[in-house]
Design a protein around this motif. Sequence first.
Motif, PDB file in Angstrom:
ATOM      1  N   SER A 148       0.850  -1.176   0.000  1.00 22.05           N
ATOM      2  CA  SER A 148       0.000   0.000   0.000  1.00 22.05           C
ATOM      3  C   SER A 148       0.886   1.226   0.000  1.00 22.05           C
ATOM      4  N   GLY A 202      -2.706   4.225  -3.395  1.00 21.17           N
ATOM      5  CA  GLY A 202      -3.614   3.089  -3.351  1.00 21.17           C
ATOM      6  C   GLY A 202      -3.006   1.850  -2.743  1.00 21.17           C
ATOM      7  N   THR A 203      -3.705   0.742  -2.979  1.00 18.12           N
ATOM      8  CA  THR A 203      -3.311  -0.558  -2.444  1.00 18.12           C
ATOM      9  C   THR A 203      -3.167  -1.531  -3.606  1.00 18.12           C
ATOM     10  N   LYS A 210      -4.032  -3.225  -8.683  1.00 14.79           N
ATOM     11  CA  LYS A 210      -3.779  -1.948  -8.011  1.00 14.79           C
ATOM     12  C   LYS A 210      -5.058  -1.126  -8.001  1.00 14.79           C
ATOM     13  N   THR A 211      -5.374  -0.561  -6.850  1.00 18.92           N
ATOM     14  CA  THR A 211      -6.551   0.288  -6.718  1.00 18.92           C
ATOM     15  C   THR A 211      -6.149   1.651  -6.180  1.00 18.92           C
ATOM     16  N   MET A 212      -7.045   2.621  -6.344  1.00 16.79           N
ATOM     17  CA  MET A 212      -6.858   3.936  -5.720  1.00 16.79           C
ATOM     18  C   MET A 212      -7.522   3.914  -4.354  1.00 16.79           C
ATOM     19  N   HIS A 213      -6.965   4.657  -3.415  1.00 18.26           N
ATOM     20  CA  HIS A 213      -7.626   4.828  -2.123  1.00 18.26           C
ATOM     21  C   HIS A 213      -8.950   5.542  -2.354  1.00 18.26           C
ATOM     22  N   ALA A 236     -10.237   8.900  -4.728  1.00 20.90           N
ATOM     23  CA  ALA A 236     -10.850   8.455  -5.986  1.00 20.90           C
ATOM     24  C   ALA A 236     -11.768   9.505  -6.593  1.00 20.90           C
ATOM     25  N   CYS A 275      -6.132  13.132  -9.330  1.00 20.71           N
ATOM     26  CA  CYS A 275      -5.646  11.798  -8.949  1.00 20.71           C
ATOM     27  C   CYS A 275      -6.140  10.736  -9.924  1.00 20.71           C
ATOM     28  N   PHE A 286      -3.874   8.305 -12.259  1.00 20.96           N
ATOM     29  CA  PHE A 286      -4.034   6.844 -12.254  1.00 20.96           C
ATOM     30  C   PHE A 286      -4.238   6.335 -13.684  1.00 20.96           C
ATOM     31  N   THR A 318     -14.033   2.961  -7.810  1.00 22.99           N
ATOM     32  CA  THR A 318     -12.670   2.819  -7.298  1.00 22.99           C
ATOM     33  C   THR A 318     -11.824   2.326  -8.467  1.00 22.99           C
ATOM     34  N   TRP A 372      -9.110   0.769 -10.916  1.00 19.86           N
ATOM     35  CA  TRP A 372      -8.215  -0.356 -10.691  1.00 19.86           C
ATOM     36  C   TRP A 372      -7.481  -0.735 -11.974  1.00 19.86           C
TER      37      TRP A 372
END
Length: 153
Positions: free
Chosen positions: A24, A28-29, A44-47, A51, A56, A60, A87, A89
């Motif tokens: 993380s 993101g995570t 991979k995702t955004m927090h 979002a 941001c 991404f 979200t 990804w």
Amino acid sequence: MPFPLTHDDPHHIGPYRLIARLGSGGMGTVYLARSAGGRTVALKTMHAAIASDTTCRTRFRLESDAARVIGGLHGAEVVDADPRAETPWLATEYVLGPPLDEAVRLAGPLPEPSVRALGAALCGALGQLHGSDVVHRDLKPSNIMITAYGPKV
């Protein structure tokens, strides 16, 4: 190194079932995930907190585009992505191998021929990116994976 999912992690993102956390960061995570067909990916995702920020989300999306440009030779092959999801990804091949910083920490300094080969491969990767007008803004040892086929950014 995978870590267990936390109580607030989702169970699915897009068509992927989450298995574990890989890491993380500020944006993101990254999760270890699996498709319905059994393919293992890094997702991979955004927090959620960022979002909704247009800047941001654009960053991404550009990162997703850059990952497609660099491709599977120098980076993780992009499998799927939805930068417009609630979200956002990005799913890439799961690259098996330690990050450069961890490899050096565990095994000590690399021999000179290995450093030269690593440098040449990284120059190739960055040259491919820069040739496509993409600038990698987070190149550091923890983001360089050492694989059996060479480094991946």
